[in-house]
Structures are given as structure tokens and as C-alpha cells.
Design an enzyme around this catalytic site. Structure first.
Site, PDB file in Angstrom:
ATOM      1  N   GLU A  19       0.853  -1.182   0.000  1.00  0.00           N
ATOM      2  CA  GLU A  19       0.000   0.000   0.000  1.00  0.00           C
ATOM      3  C   GLU A  19       0.894   1.239   0.000  1.00  0.00           C
ATOM      4  O   GLU A  19       1.946   1.256   0.629  1.00  0.00           O
ATOM      5  CB  GLU A  19      -0.929  -0.009   1.216  1.00  0.00           C
ATOM      6  N   ALA A  21      14.298   0.820  12.314  1.00  0.00           N
ATOM      7  CA  ALA A  21      13.709   0.586  13.637  1.00  0.00           C
ATOM      8  C   ALA A  21      12.553   1.556  13.861  1.00  0.00           C
ATOM      9  O   ALA A  21      12.534   2.649  13.310  1.00  0.00           O
ATOM     10  CB  ALA A  21      14.782   0.777  14.704  1.00  0.00           C
ATOM     11  N   ARG A  65      -5.876  -0.599   9.518  1.00  0.00           N
ATOM     12  CA  ARG A  65      -5.910  -1.975  10.040  1.00  0.00           C
ATOM     13  C   ARG A  65      -4.605  -2.286  10.785  1.00  0.00           C
ATOM     14  O   ARG A  65      -3.527  -2.126  10.236  1.00  0.00           O
ATOM     15  CB  ARG A  65      -6.152  -2.970   8.904  1.00  0.00           C
ATOM     16  N   GLY A  92       2.484  -2.810  11.293  1.00  0.00           N
ATOM     17  CA  GLY A  92       1.024  -2.967  11.393  1.00  0.00           C
ATOM     18  C   GLY A  92       0.490  -3.253  10.011  1.00  0.00           C
ATOM     19  O   GLY A  92       1.175  -3.839   9.183  1.00  0.00           O
ATOM     20  N   CYS A 110      -1.611  -6.793   6.389  1.00  0.00           N
ATOM     21  CA  CYS A 110      -0.956  -8.019   5.926  1.00  0.00           C
ATOM     22  C   CYS A 110      -0.012  -8.647   6.953  1.00  0.00           C
ATOM     23  O   CYS A 110      -0.204  -9.807   7.332  1.00  0.00           O
ATOM     24  CB  CYS A 110      -0.201  -7.741   4.638  1.00  0.00           C
TER      25      CYS A 110
HETATM   26  N1  LIG Z   1      -3.751  -4.730   1.143  1.00  0.00           N
HETATM   27  C1  LIG Z   1      -2.550  -5.183   0.800  1.00  0.00           C
HETATM   28  O1  LIG Z   1      -1.555  -4.457   0.845  1.00  0.00           O
HETATM   29  C2  LIG Z   1      -2.381  -6.601   0.305  1.00  0.00           C
HETATM   30  C3  LIG Z   1      -1.190  -6.955  -0.343  1.00  0.00           C
HETATM   31  C4  LIG Z   1      -1.019  -8.272  -0.788  1.00  0.00           C
HETATM   32  C5  LIG Z   1      -2.025  -9.207  -0.549  1.00  0.00           C
HETATM   33  N2  LIG Z   1      -3.162  -8.840   0.114  1.00  0.00           N
HETATM   34  C6  LIG Z   1      -4.189  -9.867   0.315  1.00  0.00           C
HETATM   35  O2  LIG Z   1      -5.222  -9.654  -0.664  1.00  0.00           O
HETATM   36  C7  LIG Z   1      -6.520  -9.942  -0.100  1.00  0.00           C
HETATM   37  C8  LIG Z   1      -7.384  -8.712  -0.214  1.00  0.00           C
HETATM   38  O3  LIG Z   1      -6.822  -7.686   0.589  1.00  0.00           O
HETATM   39  P1  LIG Z   1      -7.346  -6.187   0.530  1.00  0.00           P
HETATM   40  O4  LIG Z   1      -6.465  -5.399   1.415  1.00  0.00           O
HETATM   41  O5  LIG Z   1      -7.539  -5.799  -0.880  1.00  0.00           O
HETATM   42  O6  LIG Z   1      -8.771  -6.381   1.229  1.00  0.00           O
HETATM   43  P2  LIG Z   1      -9.961  -5.328   1.333  1.00  0.00           P
HETATM   44  O7  LIG Z   1     -10.644  -5.606   2.610  1.00  0.00           O
HETATM   45  O8  LIG Z   1      -9.432  -3.940   1.080  1.00  0.00           O
HETATM   46  O9  LIG Z   1     -10.912  -5.700   0.106  1.00  0.00           O
HETATM   47  C9  LIG Z   1     -11.617  -6.903   0.005  1.00  0.00           C
HETATM   48  C10 LIG Z   1     -12.889  -6.626  -0.793  1.00  0.00           C
HETATM   49  O10 LIG Z   1     -13.549  -7.862  -1.043  1.00  0.00           O
HETATM   50  C11 LIG Z   1     -14.938  -7.629  -0.930  1.00  0.00           C
HETATM   51  N3  LIG Z   1     -15.618  -8.921  -0.713  1.00  0.00           N
HETATM   52  C12 LIG Z   1     -15.710  -9.650   0.429  1.00  0.00           C
HETATM   53  N4  LIG Z   1     -16.368 -10.799   0.200  1.00  0.00           N
HETATM   54  C13 LIG Z   1     -16.723 -10.778  -1.108  1.00  0.00           C
HETATM   55  C14 LIG Z   1     -17.405 -11.692  -1.946  1.00  0.00           C
HETATM   56  N5  LIG Z   1     -17.867 -12.852  -1.479  1.00  0.00           N
HETATM   57  N6  LIG Z   1     -17.594 -11.369  -3.238  1.00  0.00           N
HETATM   58  C15 LIG Z   1     -17.136 -10.184  -3.734  1.00  0.00           C
HETATM   59  N7  LIG Z   1     -16.464  -9.292  -2.988  1.00  0.00           N
HETATM   60  C16 LIG Z   1     -16.254  -9.584  -1.691  1.00  0.00           C
HETATM   61  C17 LIG Z   1     -15.068  -6.668   0.209  1.00  0.00           C
HETATM   62  O11 LIG Z   1     -16.307  -5.993   0.200  1.00  0.00           O
HETATM   63  C18 LIG Z   1     -13.879  -5.742  -0.069  1.00  0.00           C
HETATM   64  O12 LIG Z   1     -14.247  -4.660  -0.897  1.00  0.00           O
HETATM   65  C19 LIG Z   1      -6.260 -10.393   1.335  1.00  0.00           C
HETATM   66  O13 LIG Z   1      -6.174 -11.788   1.361  1.00  0.00           O
HETATM   67  C20 LIG Z   1      -4.901  -9.771   1.649  1.00  0.00           C
HETATM   68  O14 LIG Z   1      -4.199 -10.499   2.618  1.00  0.00           O
HETATM   69  C21 LIG Z   1      -3.370  -7.561   0.533  1.00  0.00           C
END
Ligand SMILES: NC(=O)c1ccc[n+]([C@@H]2O[C@H](COP(=O)([O-])OP(=O)(O)OC[C@H]3O[C@@H](n4cnc5c(N)ncnc54)[C@H](O)[C@@H]3O)[C@@H](O)[C@H]2O)c1
Length: 432
Positions: free
Chosen positions: A149, A248, A323, A253, A256
Site C-alpha cells: 500500500e 527501527a 488496520r 502494522g 498483511c
Molecule cells: N492490502 C494489501 O496491501 C495486500 C497486499 C497483498 C495481498 N493482500 C491480500 O489480498 C486480499 C485482499 O486484501 P485487501 O487489502 O484488498 O482487502 P480489502 O478488505 O481492502 O478488500 C476486500 C474486498 O472484497 C470484498 N468482498 C468480500 N467478500 C466478497 C465476496 N464474497 N464477493 C465479492 N467481494 C467480496 C469486500 O467488500 C472488499 O471490498 C487479502 O487476502 C490480503 O491479505 C493484501
């Protein structure tokens, strides 16, 4: 399949999904992006981006003609053959990943369909195998996401590597994924599904370990008079170690690291292995968030009724993501000591407000600092280094500054009359 024009389905348009959808659209693909959150879909249809991610709104606007936002899985299935699953996998009370959203997506893909499901959500190793046990005909590819992010578009468009995990029967789907990513460069790591899933968890656990390691070194530096910034510089120049993730601070947080480290620890535990190192990584991180309290007490004595200003709330700069932000634990601990907490964050105020109902939100950094007995820099937003600190000093009740990210110029701040305390930095010879 023609990768040039292949339509792509994206399920879940949060950080990962919206970046995936927008970047594949930028590469010329028609996109159908689904979310269960109707409000979010409505906002996106109006062109309003629901998260703070540099460059995302502009890129989305540029490619708006190519992206359809929907709440209907039928629409996604009708228009695309390849679906990227980007739903959230938050931690459960047990620390395991909650896979209910992933399961709900899988359940909506009809038996015997020709659709390929590409798992971008972070899932424990073994998830793909269990999904295919339930749905043996499903074409399934693991393609974990490594974006950060704050630089998500840059990371997506210029990946260090693209991991494509595939088991027998889904090779064509994996080839299609490789074709989609091919224009981006980055080494292609083709492997089996279980290993791809583990690459993601192990990568995040390793980075978290690096952070907890340098934080422990910082804590030892405070006892011995060494300066962790110098130590990290000297370590990082060793190619075997590398300079990144050696800063450091007051702990990691975000959405992830905490959840993925915990998920890997639980995955190991559930399989009968006690992952001792990760227990320590987690514990060090929790304690690190709290060390600021002792630093403040060293300078102010009891914190009861003291006004403490938090500069930054988001878990890192260039995002409004709250988060698992260190500010959540810190503000609760400060309030537990009876302090009055005032905070300012350039973009995270809205997302933070509901999580920190008893924290006073200031409209600017200078407003937060006015009358404060001490300030804690929590998130290294660039605007904090540009403050007129000499003026700030005049407006504070006492000039105590805890730099939780070792971000500010300690010499300049001391010269401006501050009692400056960083993380793992030595006290000046005269003890100010
Ligand atoms: N945020 C990061 O930096 C990052 C980086 C790498 C991997 N990830 C992984 O990617 C995944 C997504 O993370 P994120 O930060 O984008 O999450 P997020 O919470 O920002 O977004 C998830 C989205 O999925 C939607 N959703 C939930 N259930 C659903 C369903 N059944 N059908 C359709 N949409 C649905 C939610 O409404 C939400 O908009 C997680 O597993 C996370 O660990 C996140």
C-alpha cells in the site's frame, strides 16, 4: 486466448482488487469487477475511489471505459473466463485466516464451468488443494499478490517476480495468467500451488522478522549507546542482508504482516509444528508499540492528565489504512495511563475516527501540537518533516518529542530546543 484483449474478472475490489482491475485495464483488458459491498460499487461507478492510494484515482479515470463495476457474479461469469479472487482473508479469533469469503466465491463458480479461478487473496498453504478436493474440475491457479500500500500501482506494474502456482489439470489457465503478466516483466516463478501459497506467507513473515530483529537491535542500542541508524546502515550494505526493512520504529502494522505472520504460525501449529521464531517476532512487535509509554514517562513522569499529540495514525504513510496500525495500541495505552490524546493524520482521519472514538482529531499538525505536553511521531508523513518546529516548540506546553520512526532531524530538533527521543538512538552527551 488473446492476452491482448482477454476480458478479466476481478472479485473483491478493495486494495488488491481495485489495483488489479485498474492495472489490467491500463494494459488494455476489458474488466468486470465485482464486490458484495453495494455502496462501494456505486461509488466506483461514479468514479469515486474509496481508498487513498497514490495515482489510483487518476489511472481509474483514464481507464473507466474499460471497467464495469457490478454486484452480479452472473455478469462476471458471462463476460470473462478468468477470475481473479481478491477478497479479504482476515484473521479469526484463533489467528487462522478466515476463508469464508474465498469459499463463497468458489461456491458461485458453476460445476463443470470453463472459468479459471486465480487466487490473489493471501491464503494458507493447502487452501488450493482443499478447494480442488471439493471441486475437482475447477481450473485453479495461485498467484499471490506482493504489492505494498502506498506504492501499489508501481509495485503491480513493475513486479520483482510473479508467482504462478499450478497443479495438474490447470496448466492452460496458468499459461493464460503468465500471458497477462508477461508485459510487466519481473521473473516468472512457476511452481505448484502449495509452494506458491507458502511463498507469500513466508515472504511476509520474513519481512516482519527483519523488522522485529532491527527493533530488538534498537532496544539493545538504547542500553549500550550505539545508534541503530548507523548499525542498520552498516548492516544493510552487506548484500546478503540488504538495506530494506531495517528501519527501527514502533512496530509493524497494516492488513498483511500481523495477519499473515499469525496465519503462518497457526498453519504450522495446526500441522503439528511449533514455529518458535514467529512467536518471538509477534511478541517483540507487540512490546515495541508499548515502549513509547516508558519513553514518555521518562520525560514527563506520570502521564495522567498529560496531553499527548500523535502525529500520524495510518499504519504507514501514503495510505488511509488503519488496520492493525500501531496508533491503535498506543492511543489505548496512553488513555489507560490517564493521558488525553489528540491526533492528526493527513488522510486517515475518517477511517480512524470510528476506531478511536475517544481521541480528539485535530485539523492540522500544528493544531494537534498546540498545548501538548509531548508529541509522538507515529507515521512518517513527509509534511511532518516540513513543520516549522521552532514555532511548534513555542506552542507546546513542554517540548518533548518521541520520534517513533526515527524520521525527523534529531540535531535540528535539539537545536530548536526539543527534548528529542528516537528509537535506538543515543542520548546526546549533555543529556537533553
Ligand atoms: N492490502 C494489501 O496491501 C495486500 C497486499 C497483498 C495481498 N493482500 C491480500 O489480498 C486480499 C485482499 O486484501 P485487501 O487489502 O484488498 O482487502 P480489502 O478488505 O481492502 O478488500 C476486500 C474486498 O472484497 C470484498 N468482498 C468480500 N467478500 C466478497 C465476496 N464474497 N464477493 C465479492 N467481494 C467480496 C469486500 O467488500 C472488499 O471490498 C487479502 O487476502 C490480503 O491479505 C493484501
Amino acid at each position: 486466448m488473446d492476452a491482448e484483449r482477454e476480458a478479466v474478472g476481478v472479485v473483491g475490489v478493495g486494495w488488491v482488487g481495485l489495483v488489479t482491475a485498474t492495472c489490467f485495464a491500463e494494459l488494455g483488458h476489458p474488466i468486470v469487477a465485482l464486490d458484495v459491498n453495494e455502496e462501494k460499487v456505486e461509488s466506483l461507478r461514479r468514479g469515486e475511489v474509496t481508498i487513498h492510494e497514490p495515482g489510483l484515482a487518476e489511472l481509474l479515470e483514464k481507464n473507466s471505459e474499460r471497467i464495469t463495476f457490478t454486484t452480479s457474479m452472473g455478469e462476471v461469469l458471462a463476460a470473462t473466463r478468468i477470475l481473479f479472487c481478491c477478497v479479504d482473508t482476515p484473521p479469526t479469533y484463533s489467528g487462522d485466516a478466515d476463508l469464508s469469503r474465498v469459499r463463497s466465491v468458489v461456491a458461485q463458480i458453476p460445476e463443470g464451468s470453463e472459468h479459471a479461478l486465480v487466487m490473489k487473496s493471501t491464503v494458507p498453504s493447502g487452501t488450493g488443494a482443499s478447494i480442488r478436493r471439493d471441486k475437482p474440475d475447477l481450473r485453479y491457479v495461485s498467484c499471490p499478490e506482493f504489492l505494498k500500500e502506498g506504492s501499489a500501482i508501481e509495485d503491480f506494474m513493475h513486479p520483482d517476480r510473479v508467482v504462478v502456482g499450478v497443479d495438474e489439470g490447470s496448466e492452460e489457465a496458468a499459461d493464460a495468467v503468465e500471458r497477462l503478466y508477461q508485459p510487466l516483466g519481473g521473473e516468472m516463478v512457476r511452481t505448484d500451488v502449495a509452494s506458491a501459497e507458502m511463498i507469500k506467507l513466508a515472504s511476509n513473515a520474513f519481512l516482519a522478522t527483519k523488522i522485529s530483529f532491527i527493533n530488538e537491535i534498537a532496544n539493545v542500542c538504547e542500553q549500550t549507546g550505539a545508534d541503530v541508524i548507523e548499525v542498520a546502515r552498516g548492516m544493510g550494505l552487506d548484500e546478503r542482508i540488504g538495506a530494506s526493512f531495517l528501519r527501527a520504529g514502533i512496530g509493524y502494522g497494516g492488513s498483511c504482516f500481523p495477519k499473515d505472520v499469525s496465519a503462518l504460525k497457526q498453519l504450522a501449529g495446526n500441522s503439528g509444528y511449533h514455529f518458535q521464531l514467529l512467536n518471538a517476532v509477534i511478541e517483540v512487535n507487540e512490546l515495541q508499540k508499548r515502549r513509547v509509554i516508558a519513553k514518555l514517562e521518562k520525560h514527563l513522569g506520570s502521564l495522567a492528565d498529560k496531553r499527548i499529540a500523535l502525529l500520524g495514525l495510518a499504519f504507514k504513510p501514503d495510505t488511509d489504512d488503519m488496520r492493525e496500525a500501531s496508533s491503535l495500541v498506543l492511543s489505548a495505552r496512553l488513555q489507560g495511563e490517564g493521558a488525553e490524546v489528540v491526533a492528526y493524520d493527513p488522510v486517515a482521519e475518517e477511517s480512524a475516527a470510528s476506531m478511536l472514538p475517544d481521541v480528539e482529531m485535530a485539523s492540522s499538525a500544528t493544531a494537534a501540537l498546540e498545548g501538548a505536553d509531548a508529541a509522538v511521531l507515529v507515521t512518517e508523513w513527509p509534511e511532518f518533516s516540513e513543520l516549522d518546529w521552532a514555532m511548534v516548540r513555542e506552542s507546546m506546553a513542554s517540548p518533548v518529542l518521541i520520534d517513533g520512526r526515527n524520521y525527523l532531524d534529531s540535531d535540528a530538533l535539539r537545536a530548536a530546543g526539543f527534548v528529542y527521543d528516537g528509537i535506538g538512538r543515543p542520548d546526546p552527551p549533555d543529556g537533553t
